[in-house]
Design an enzyme around this catalytic site. Sequence first.
Site, mmCIF file in Angstrom:
data_model
loop_
_atom_site.group_PDB
_atom_site.id
_atom_site.type_symbol
_atom_site.label_atom_id
_atom_site.label_comp_id
_atom_site.label_asym_id
_atom_site.label_seq_id
_atom_site.Cartn_x
_atom_site.Cartn_y
_atom_site.Cartn_z
ATOM 1 N N HIS C 22 0.968 -1.231 -0.034
ATOM 2 C CA HIS C 22 -0.171 0.259 0.087
ATOM 3 C C HIS C 22 0.798 1.180 -0.047
ATOM 4 C CE1 HIS C 22 -3.145 2.631 2.218
ATOM 5 N NE2 HIS C 22 -3.234 2.769 1.007
ATOM 6 N N ASP C 30 9.197 5.297 -20.404
ATOM 7 C CA ASP C 30 9.108 5.035 -22.006
ATOM 8 C C ASP C 30 10.504 4.419 -22.370
ATOM 9 O OD1 ASP C 30 11.250 7.139 -22.354
ATOM 10 O OD2 ASP C 30 9.579 8.601 -22.391
ATOM 11 N N ASP C 64 -4.590 3.613 -5.215
ATOM 12 C CA ASP C 64 -4.817 4.284 -3.979
ATOM 13 C C ASP C 64 -5.787 5.478 -3.807
ATOM 14 O OD1 ASP C 64 -4.709 4.734 -1.131
ATOM 15 O OD2 ASP C 64 -2.697 5.459 -1.092
ATOM 16 N N MET C 74 4.948 13.615 -16.107
ATOM 17 C CA MET C 74 6.159 14.384 -16.231
ATOM 18 C C MET C 74 5.504 15.593 -17.013
ATOM 19 S SD MET C 74 9.684 14.051 -18.279
ATOM 20 C CE MET C 74 10.556 12.934 -17.118
ATOM 21 N N TYR C 111 12.775 12.905 -12.325
ATOM 22 C CA TYR C 111 13.756 11.871 -12.737
ATOM 23 C C TYR C 111 14.297 11.413 -11.089
ATOM 24 C CZ TYR C 111 14.830 12.749 -17.469
ATOM 25 O OH TYR C 111 14.724 12.663 -18.773
ATOM 26 N N TYR C 129 6.596 12.262 -23.469
ATOM 27 C CA TYR C 129 6.016 12.465 -22.139
ATOM 28 C C TYR C 129 5.007 11.296 -21.818
ATOM 29 C CZ TYR C 129 7.436 17.463 -22.261
ATOM 30 O OH TYR C 129 8.309 18.468 -22.440
ATOM 31 N N ASN C 131 5.854 8.803 -19.781
ATOM 32 C CA ASN C 131 6.214 8.076 -18.405
ATOM 33 C C ASN C 131 4.889 8.434 -17.551
ATOM 34 O OD1 ASN C 131 9.057 7.623 -19.253
ATOM 35 N ND2 ASN C 131 9.140 9.847 -19.173
#
Lengths: 142, 142, 142, 142, 142, 142, 142, 142, 142, 142
Positions: C22, C30, C64, C74, C111, C129, C131
Amino acid sequence: MLNNIPKELSPELVKCLMEMGHGDEILIADGNYPAMTNSQRVIRADGIGVPTLLEDILQLMPLDPYSDYQAILMETVEGDPRPTIWDTYKEDLDKAYPGYNIKTIERQNFYKYSRDCFAIIQSGETALYGNLILKKGVVVPK
Amino acid sequence: MLNNIPKELSPELVKCLMEMGHGDEILIADGNYPAMTNSQRVIRADGIGVPTLLEDILQLMPLDPYSDYQAILMETVEGDPRPTIWDTYKEDLDKAYPGYNIKTIERQNFYKYSRDCFAIIQSGETALYGNLILKKGVVVPK
Amino acid sequence: MLNNIPKELSPELVKCLMEMGHGDEILIADGNYPAMTNSQRVIRADGIGVPTLLEDILQLMPLDPYSDYQAILMETVEGDPRPTIWDTYKEDLDKAYPGYNIKTIERQNFYKYSRDCFAIIQSGETALYGNLILKKGVVVPK
Amino acid sequence: MLNNIPKELSPELVKCLMEMGHGDEILIADGNYPAMTNSQRVIRADGIGVPTLLEDILQLMPLDPYSDYQAILMETVEGDPRPTIWDTYKEDLDKAYPGYNIKTIERQNFYKYSRDCFAIIQSGETALYGNLILKKGVVVPK
Amino acid sequence: MLNNIPKELSPELVKCLMEMGHGDEILIADGNYPAMTNSQRVIRADGIGVPTLLEDILQLMPLDPYSDYQAILMETVEGDPRPTIWDTYKEDLDKAYPGYNIKTIERQNFYKYSRDCFAIIQSGETALYGNLILKKGVVVPK
Amino acid sequence: MLNNIPKELSPELVKCLMEMGHGDEILIADGNYPAMTNSQRVIRADGIGVPTLLEDILQLMPLDPYSDYQAILMETVEGDPRPTIWDTYKEDLDKAYPGYNIKTIERQNFYKYSRDCFAIIQSGETALYGNLILKKGVVVPK
Amino acid sequence: MLNNIPKELSPELVKCLMEMGHGDEILIADGNYPAMTNSQRVIRADGIGVPTLLEDILQLMPLDPYSDYQAILMETVEGDPRPTIWDTYKEDLDKAYPGYNIKTIERQNFYKYSRDCFAIIQSGETALYGNLILKKGVVVPK
Amino acid sequence: MLNNIPKELSPELVKCLMEMGHGDEILIADGNYPAMTNSQRVIRADGIGVPTLLEDILQLMPLDPYSDYQAILMETVEGDPRPTIWDTYKEDLDKAYPGYNIKTIERQNFYKYSRDCFAIIQSGETALYGNLILKKGVVVPK
Amino acid sequence: MLNNIPKELSPELVKCLMEMGHGDEILIADGNYPAMTNSQRVIRADGIGVPTLLEDILQLMPLDPYSDYQAILMETVEGDPRPTIWDTYKEDLDKAYPGYNIKTIERQNFYKYSRDCFAIIQSGETALYGNLILKKGVVVPK
Amino acid sequence: MLNNIPKELSPELVKCLMEMGHGDEILIADGNYPAMTNSQRVIRADGIGVPTLLEDILQLMPLDPYSDYQAILMETVEGDPRPTIWDTYKEDLDKAYPGYNIKTIERQNFYKYSRDCFAIIQSGETALYGNLILKKGVVVPK
């Protein structure tokens, strides 16, 4: 399996309990606990509840009478009811350590605190607030 | 734990079931089975019975309909009654594979046979003659 | 392969998702993401796009609901258009978590943030973009 | 990812193809192949089909013109139709090796034969009779 | 060896280049560079010069056009002539990245800087000031 | 150390005893036994005598009543007196398994036989003919 | 076992003592000491008391005469009587190093101090305050 | 053994010397030096004196002429005579590097300093103040 | 790099040559040789030709004068011309071992034979029939 | 280093000698012996002669008086003189085991025989026919 050792305890877990020393603490975590994030020694016990593990471990491992506390629970968030699973824990502890003392720690701090535990057992417990830390006492061989 | 994956199955066991291919066999062994003597891949499931594991595994793993048998049991020694745990197995298999076929193998040969299994699960089962081998079928993704 | 588990997920990845607890977060990165520089647990999924992995993972892993956000993207650099791949993500998330919330983090901080993820999946995604970080929720076994 | 290297090939797979020598053979297996039972070097490519991998590998790896065969398929059981996926394989091979030769091996023998392969790629292919062995030729650097 | 991959590149080195992501940097060091002191991932290329490795790597790995620099050299100490090997580097870079930019870093700082490189290649280069850092760009598969 | 587990048994040894199954055998060897030559799982117990280990192990591990023998000793060479340490063994065995049966095996064959034991404990015993093999029975958890 | 080396010392322990250099310290801990929490090099000696190990080690390892102390004990808590086991230690030390000096360290600090020890021997000692640190001196081969 | 490589140098030591780069330092320590406490790369040379190792290493490894020092010794404590073994070192160094320079470092600081050495050779030297650090120079292959 | 050791030889290769004993054989294989299929100890030398490696190795490693042969080549298939690279080998061998003797082995047997070599060096040689086995002689240190 | 243990013996070698049991044999090989080809446990002692190692080992390890032989030498080839180094061996053995017996084995068979030794010590001995096998006896602790 061996005589005198409860059958739910894996060989790896018994070895771990034997290697713990006086004052070392172990967390019996529920199935959703972020165990691997908080410990490099995670022992899995999928499908086994915390009460079973607690009862089993108390047969083998003494708690520390010299400490201010023998066990630690995760503090409930305001508004949440008192978890009924705690009653089970208390019964087991009462039998093994009359007069025992339980400390609670706020949730985020509990996570951090568990990083210093000797190991974390990842049980299959699904009850909320089921995590329980035990502090090992001195073993006096007969 | 994850959705759709029975909670008694450990991450290591699910990984193992995924890595098995068509025709590979896995032994769900009882708690007294000499597992490590007969396999280099032993997955522990202390405290969990074979019926639970069987039901769980059948939710994820198809059995092989092209084979003469889908499961293997250890032959009872003459005079021993038919193990009642087998009835539980048969109910589960009936639901999953109506018309399935079970083979039996004599005890000493069963040990040898299990050396070629993909893996052995060491459960906590205490019933006699509880060992059960399953043969994996082809998975057809939707 | 197994029933109920999407076929693009490798055994290692499913094991990883099962071991997460949890609040743990996983990054679906990517193909150009500096994954090994930012994580000691990199799981490769060469040739598979992020939308496929997202859809697959949402079948197994709950997000969650108690957190302020369920996913993280990002932040685009000023002037860059809104990535169209985000629409795909949002559709999938909408189906699984109506009312979900997405946070964005500036690139360099993203990052750094990813260093604390439980793991990074290195997909074969080539869209910019692409990720996406997911936060695991509590699994409630049936 | 790198230029000139097809994006579906993982770093581990490219390393493997580079380490193979003249005459070494690699099996591109379907998703149900018992790969781990037949090889100690299994490289996973979950979710990727055999035709994609074949096309990718032929861009990097020459087949062996000096051998009686350049590729091996699993013989169909009597009565089974000729697998349509084979047509895709043949087109790719035709482009790369006009005049190539394919051998077939009976199913049980194919399993045994694959134990001597340099490695087995476990693809996500779901078509029947999709397994394909390639024999590496001599690389002549420019 | 494989087609399209220069023969001086070892399987381990190609795997490393594939695992690098956008913005990761790799140092092609000369034969006297203290590589193991500054990196936990050292890839040896004994007997091969930096120009050969540079030319080879540029065939596979794009440099980063979005960065202020695409390569880094070690600053010469005052009084030392401009290293002639740099001309070779510049020719190769010119062909691959017209308009590229090279940064220099003072020697002691260069050592420290290299600790953050993804990997260090220990070449057999014997020319002075032969060390060269390359910054990987985004790979755009065709 | 733990309650109910004799203090001379190391964590590694208890783990080993737990992992043994029905019919597996373990050798408690003296300090001069060529243990590493005959087993890949040697557990050291320097300074501890065989009688202590025997008494300890019998507290945890049942012997196999279904076998023709429960223990094995190394046959004395003609002319050698009956080793007095055997009397100690017999007392312990008598208490634990009235009616037990001991087999003897000629020395060179004993060495070979021990290669199939689950493990060898290298004790500190210095008495001659002190080596003792035990055959594990079925554990029936309460 | 070997001549001139006391039989209670395991091969691993003797190797450890040989690898220690001038000034390195080793802790002979009792059976309840949290050894694994405080050291990455724990050597077990289950069932062996500290006095035996002390006597054995003093036969092989010189203490450091140039240091202010040759050994360290854990300070008793106020009110606790002087541990009788210390008399045994002192006799042994007296024989080996007349004029030796013993330092004591308060309990919590002793734990922390032991983290810098070369290794910790986990003995089977059950006496209170039985932990003893020894400082190795210079070996002068004959 | 090989031609041109002094026979006292082990394969592991020669590999280590080859892996060192310009400016890396190696400590040839005496037999009592706390080597493992101060380095993760300890190479043993039991029974071999420092002068032998020095002479051997100077045949293969150039010292660094650009540095202020080529070697480092441990400073003698006030009152101690100048160690005669230093004369041997100086003869060897004189032959190899006329005009070389030796630095000394105070004992406790020498220990700390050695933590940054590339490796520590644990020789069998028994002379006092025998420890010697060498700084590697640039190798110019013929 | 080190003085007196040819710069194309990697640290791992020199270590390997040092570990070989009298009569052990090493194969310098071309870039297409199936090295990993025939050896568990493969040392890569990508980009380096066999003649360079041969010349380098002969500087360090004596061949065995007591054997019927000092080197082994792969027999050419009927019709193939005598490989010109062999002339280079013979010049080098002539210089080092006037009167040396070379054996040839038929191709398929050569592969099998190479399985018993101490190691295989995978060079970057592209000439046909470039594989060369050398038999190590006795090293006589000066 | 430790008292009572000869300084030329490495920690690893002493550990090995301790782990050997009654009847196990160890080969002290010369520097040209093909040790790694014939053993998976090779312990290096570069620069140390066999006589030194023999003398050292005899201080710690008893030979086996119950065997027909206590040591084994490699038979000289016809015409070769009796190796003078054997006289040194015999003196040492005479002192330690008056009445000892030495067996010789023909060279090729000696190599094969050594494959069953517990370990091979690769010394720096350069004398011909210097290889010596010792058979360990029973250690009787005082």
